[in-house]
Scaffold this active site. Structure first.
Site, mmCIF file in Angstrom:
data_model
loop_
_atom_site.group_PDB
_atom_site.id
_atom_site.type_symbol
_atom_site.label_atom_id
_atom_site.label_comp_id
_atom_site.label_asym_id
_atom_site.label_seq_id
_atom_site.Cartn_x
_atom_site.Cartn_y
_atom_site.Cartn_z
ATOM 1 N N SER A 45 12.823 12.940 -14.854
ATOM 2 C CA SER A 45 12.844 14.282 -14.950
ATOM 3 C C SER A 45 13.886 14.709 -15.868
ATOM 4 O O SER A 45 14.844 13.801 -16.439
ATOM 5 C CB SER A 45 12.996 14.846 -13.603
ATOM 6 O OG SER A 45 14.293 14.863 -13.219
ATOM 7 N N LYS A 46 13.827 15.910 -16.224
ATOM 8 C CA LYS A 46 14.949 16.482 -17.130
ATOM 9 C C LYS A 46 16.336 15.975 -16.972
ATOM 10 O O LYS A 46 17.012 15.765 -17.639
ATOM 11 C CB LYS A 46 14.885 18.304 -17.057
ATOM 12 C CG LYS A 46 13.542 18.550 -17.747
ATOM 13 C CD LYS A 46 13.656 19.592 -18.882
ATOM 14 C CE LYS A 46 12.339 20.142 -19.310
ATOM 15 N NZ LYS A 46 11.499 19.159 -19.931
#
Ligand code: GLU
Length: 488
Positions: free
Chosen positions: A261-262
């Protein structure tokens, strides 16, 4: 006659093209290329609220930049279009009707509140929620009454009816191209909605209709879709269609083994590109997430990978996205770029500098002497400030540990005195500096200490590109001015 191999990537445009989707697209593409099949792109935008044109454009641009050009799809067309689901809404009702007519689907008049109450009840009893099927056997009168109340039906698929019609047991199997035998007890799957009351098809239904009409022969996608596959198989069977082959890829996890994820770094292809990753490196890197070359040579073009690619050899387990390895690989690809190409590719990362201060020759030389340590293109931004402007920012450590010493002061005074008469070509500077260092060596100063003083004054740092090249690029005036400024 052998069946034509047709694969597809079917992204939902609710975000920029994810690196994981790029890998799925690549494995489909490789599978098709290997056997001369077709690679189809379909945009699954039935969820209008999460869809945006900017994401669609990003998906197109990213796939193209990665070299994953589609044979059929939006932009290029093809015999089974349109290839964007929102343009296919008039296609689906016919198949809904077919399932209703065959008894594999039924109208459901439950309100969101009623369904919510069922779910709450299940949670209370610590049971997995499965729809109660309370609308499955409504009579025509009951339906008419509900319609008169203003209710509009959704359409649900009847799992049990389809299972009973086509399988002996509720446990159904399929032979996955990647994972081998997979099975599921379908009695645990609730009757799911195939068409919402507003007439829009749901994913599990639209995907089957589209894959069927687009004659997709092999569906390669992430393992998060395995549970959907059982539902989809039953729909194919209920429609009397041939069931395609499925292959499910392991997930891509972050180094900490959580979902990528980010917070781990970039996740969209375009983000990687903005940070200075080369698309050739990215595509090579994602190929290695689940696939290994038979000759152990990891740096390969997509064409080379296609020659060697076998879907059943793809790992069925999860892959770890090692950012360090990607950096290393990107560095290898940067080294392979021609100087002219690199000069162009670096420009977007040099916008904070006034490149017009350098002639093309000087810019070329700057790139030549700074390219070696680059792992991502954006590394160039912090590697070159001292090539620009009259003055240079001196970092604190360089000031105190290098420039403030008596030795450095002595070196710089002598340098300014002598160098003002030097011919300022790189070749000559090289020779002159060698003699210069030699003179200081005789006084007991190590050559590297002598050079630190000059480097510190001219670049403000203790490390960097080749010193003679820097001096030559800056020119005599700027170089001597910086040296003078460093003298106390
Ligand atoms: N639109 C789906 C997704 O992005 C496609 C899944 C599939 O390949 O069937 O997850």
């Amino acid at each position: 006659m052998t069946e034509e191999i047709r694969v597809r990537i079917a992204p939902s445009p609710s975000g920029n093209l994810h690196i994981g989707t790029a890998r799925t697209a690549l494995f489909n593409y490789l599978y098709a290329k290997k056997v001369g099949g077709k690679f189809v792109l379909r945009i699954e935008d039935t969820d209008a609220e999460r869809t945006s044109q900017a994401y669609i454009d990003n998906i197109f641009d990213s796939l193209k930049a990665l070299g994953l050009n589609w044979d059929e799809g939006p932009d290029v067309g093809g015999p089974y279009g349109p290839y964007t689901q929102s343009e296919r809404f008039d296609i689906y009702p016919k198949y809904v009707q077919e399932l209703l007519d065959k008894g594999f689907a039924y109208e459901c008049y439950c309100t969101p509140e009623e369904l919510e109450a069922e779910k709450e009840e299940a949670t209370k009893n610590k049971k997995a929620y499965v729809y109660s099927k309370k609308c499955e056997n409504l009579t025509e009168e009951e339906k008419a009454k509900l319609r008169a109340e203003g209710r509009k039906p959704a359409i649900r698929f009847s799992i049990e009816k389809a299972q009973k019609a086509f399988h002996d047991s509720p446990i159904i199997h399929f032979d996955d191209l990647v994972k081998g035998d997979l099975h599921q007890d379908t009695s645990l799957i609730g009757d799911f909605v195939i068409m919402k009351s507003n007439g829009s098809p749901t994913y599990n239904f639209a995907v089957v209709i589209d894959d069927m009409l687009m004659k997709i022969s092999h569906i390669i996608r992430g393992e998060d879709h395995i549970s959907n596959t059982f539902k989809q198989i039953l729909i194919y069977e209920a429609l009397g269609a041939e069931v395609p082959r499925f292959g499910h890829l392991g997930m891509i996890l972050a180094p900490d083994r959580s979902k990528l994820s980010k917070r781990h770094g970039a996740t969209a292809v375009s983000e990687f590109v903005e940070k200075g990753y080369l698309t050739d490196a990215l595509i090579n890197f994602v190929a290695l997430l689940g696939w290994a070359p038979s000759d152990g040579v990891e740096i390969k073009t997509v064409d080379e990978i296609a020659q060697d690619f076998r879907i059943h050899e793809v790992s069925s387990s999860n892959s770890i996205f090692e950012y360090d390895k990607l950096n290393w690989m990107n560095g290898q690809y940067i080294k392979k770029l021609s100087l002219d190409e690199l000069k162009e590719r670096l420009k977007p990362f040099l916008t904070k500098y006034d490149l017009s201060q350098l002639t093309d020759e000087q810019y070329t030389r700057m790139v030549e002497v700074t390219r070696e340590p680059l792992t991502i293109l954006s590394d160039i931004t912090d590697a070159v400030p001292y090539f620009f402007g009259d003055d240079v920012e001196i970092d604190e450590e360089t000031q105190t540990t290098v420039l403030d010493t008596e030795t450095s002061q002595d070196v710089l005074k002598t340098f300014v005195e002598q160098a003002k008469d030097w011919e300022w070509s790189e070749e000559n500077l090289h020779e002159k500096l060698e003699i210069f260092r030699g003179e200081f060596k005789e006084k007991g100063i190590k050559p590297k200490v002598t050079m630190w003083a000059i480097r510190g004054a001219i670049t403000g740092r203790t490390r960097g590109a080749d010193m003679t090249a820097i001096l030559a690029i800056l020119g005599k005036e700027k170089s001597l001015n910086r040296a003078k400024k460093a003298i106390k």
